[in-house]
Write an enzyme that holds these catalytic residues in place. Structure first.
Site, PDB file in Angstrom:
ATOM      1  N   CYS A   1      36.776  11.133  18.587  1.00  0.00           N
ATOM      2  CA  CYS A   1      38.055  11.859  18.749  1.00  0.00           C
ATOM      3  C   CYS A   1      38.760  11.740  17.414  1.00  0.00           C
ATOM      4  O   CYS A   1      38.267  12.316  16.449  1.00  0.00           O
ATOM      5  CB  CYS A   1      38.861  11.395  19.955  1.00  0.00           C
ATOM      6  SG  CYS A   1      39.007   9.635  20.248  1.00  0.00           S
ATOM      7  N   SER A   2      39.850  11.036  17.318  1.00  0.00           N
ATOM      8  CA  SER A   2      40.446  10.777  16.003  1.00  0.00           C
ATOM      9  C   SER A   2      41.287   9.516  16.067  1.00  0.00           C
ATOM     10  O   SER A   2      42.416   9.491  15.591  1.00  0.00           O
ATOM     11  CB  SER A   2      41.283  11.967  15.526  1.00  0.00           C
ATOM     12  OG  SER A   2      40.450  13.070  15.248  1.00  0.00           O
ATOM     13  N   CYS A   3      40.736   8.449  16.656  1.00  0.00           N
ATOM     14  CA  CYS A   3      41.472   7.186  16.767  1.00  0.00           C
ATOM     15  C   CYS A   3      41.885   6.716  15.376  1.00  0.00           C
ATOM     16  O   CYS A   3      41.120   6.839  14.416  1.00  0.00           O
ATOM     17  CB  CYS A   3      40.602   6.137  17.445  1.00  0.00           C
ATOM     18  SG  CYS A   3      40.224   6.561  19.156  1.00  0.00           S
TER      19      CYS A   3
ATOM     20  N   CYS B   1      36.792   8.115  13.150  1.00  0.00           N
ATOM     21  CA  CYS B   1      36.547   8.093  14.594  1.00  0.00           C
ATOM     22  C   CYS B   1      35.734   9.352  14.855  1.00  0.00           C
ATOM     23  O   CYS B   1      36.283  10.456  14.826  1.00  0.00           O
ATOM     24  CB  CYS B   1      37.855   8.094  15.380  1.00  0.00           C
ATOM     25  SG  CYS B   1      37.607   8.400  17.146  1.00  0.00           S
TER      26      CYS B   1
END
Lengths: 199, 219
Positions: free
Chosen positions: A107-109, A104
């Site tokens: 962000c850090s999905c 991601c």
């Protein structure tokens, strides 16, 4: 809209966490027990062991594998896995010709119901930046040296679909049970930065 | 918005370290920050897209230096102050009081939670609009640069790719994050070739990324 003071003028995150919790609890807006419940869930109940069960089942049950690739959300639900950050799960299969990996960049999905919360390397700017631009070099640095004949596809989780990798079953595991297979499946293989080895 | 969070393809970050024995939370405060952040969205009457935009609104130096859960706790505070749940400065003042300083804590302000209509829980929605694109079609990603929240990363803007699948429709983060409505849209997975993104000489690979319909035009 609010702008926060710069962090050098601001108390540390550790103490701000305590302060924010105290302020919201005093106002009756959060219940500390509910917060404990969130934490307990992601420390103890939800993690890569969930995803590993999905992978092991797909390896031993070809009908399940087909359902999983056709509709990841429903097939994961069969094993009881779903919920926040797993509204729509798409499973992609690694093969000897095609390697898939997930990032991601914004962000850090991450597919929480299957893998829990993301590890630090997944949240590292270097991973977010480089995976889409030089995945082969990055994977090699991370310990996965793929032959040039293997194509690489990088899935950038920019919306609410959550991608999950079905790794290749390693050779020499023909006699293992589903539970034994699940123990071999690493988190990193389910994100696509490693392969599963027979142990 | 253009900002530090939009990291795809940016350079100079160095290598990635894997710690095989990393715990879920390295420190207790990170666990608390995680849980409070989840709670903050409901408490402030905001949503996940507003939370993601909150992360982007942090100063870029702080975005990097505070780390993942540091960013989260700053954003949880930001949303609570935006909605008037807490007065500006309340968290810093309380933190200083907890550290033994004599500080006046600010008085409460009037709450002003965002007013907007939700079409249901989560982000996926059923919509009746006819999809504008189909698998196999060549599209170009929009080259517009938005000041507000968007999930169209800089590295695909203006680039040409191929639709490989249509996914469930979902609320548009660009409007949901700003509480102007959900504007649910079709979402597509689009494949871009590495040479289209990074030029000749790029490592040979493909990127597949999810794009909202309004991010795309026929090419």
């Amino acid at each position: 809209m609010t702008e926060l003071p710069r962090s050098e003028d601001y108390p540390s995150p550790q103490i701000r966490v305590e302060a924010l919790e105290a302020l919201l609890v005093e106002r009756g807006l959060v219940d500390p027990n509910v917060l404990d419940g969130f934490i307990n869930r992601y420390v103890n109940d939800v993690g890569p062991m969930n995803g590993a069960k999905v992978v092991a089942k797909a390896w031993v049950d070809d009908d399940y594998r087909k359902r999983l690739l056709a509709d990841g959300t429903e097939a994961c639900k069969e094993l009881g896995f779903g919920g926040p950050q797993g509204e729509h799960i798409v499973v992609v299969e690694n093969t000897p010709e095609m390697h898939n990996m997930v990032v991601c960049t914004l962000c850090s999905c991450y597919p929480w119901p299957l893998l829990g919360l993301p590890p630090n390397w997944y949240k590292d700017p270097a991973y977010r930046a480089r995976s889409v631009r030089e995945p082969r070099a990055l994977l090699k640095e991370m310990g996965l040296d793929l032959p040039d004949s293997v194509e690489i596809t990088v899935w950038d989780s920019s919306a609410e679909n959550r991608y999950f990798i079905l790794p290749m079953r390693p050779e020499g595991t023909e006699g293992l049970s589903e539970d034994e297979l699940a123990k071999l499946v690493s988190r990193d293989a389910m994100v696509g930065v490693a392969q599963v080895t027979a142990g | 918005m253009d900002g530090i969070h939009d990291m795809g393809g940016t350079q100079g970050w160095g290598s990635v370290e894997i710690d095989p024995n990393e715990p879920v939370f390295k420190e207790d405060w990170e666990a608390r920050a995680f849980a409070l952040s989840l709670a903050s969205m409901g408490v402030s009457g905001t949503n996940l897209d507003a939370f993601r935009h909150g992360l982007e609104r942090l100063h870029p130096v702080d975005y990097l230096s505070e780390g993942y859960y540091g960013r989260w706790i700053s954003t949880a505070e930001l949303l609570c102050v935006d909605s008037g749940i807490l007065p500006p400065g309340a968290v810093a003042a309380r933190a200083r009081v907890m550290q033994g300083e004599k500080v006046d804590e600010p008085a409460d302000v009037e709450t002003q939670k965002p007013q907007y209509e939700r079409g249901g829980a989560g982000s996926l929605r059923e919509i009746e609009d006819t999809p504008k694109f189909e698998a196999g079609q060549t599209i170009r990603a929009s080259s517009l640069r938005k000041s507000g929240h968007t999930r169209l990363p800089a590295y695909v803007r203006g680039r040409t790719g191929t639709v490989i699948a249509r996914r469930p429709a979902a609320v548009l983060p660009d409007s949901t994050a700003h509480f102007t409505g959900e504007d649910p849209q079709h979402v597509y997975t689009v494949e871009f070739d590495s040479t289209e993104l990074w030029g000749e000489g790029a490592e040979k690979s493909k990127v597949r990324i999810d794009l909202f319909e309004s991010y795309m035009e026929a090419a």
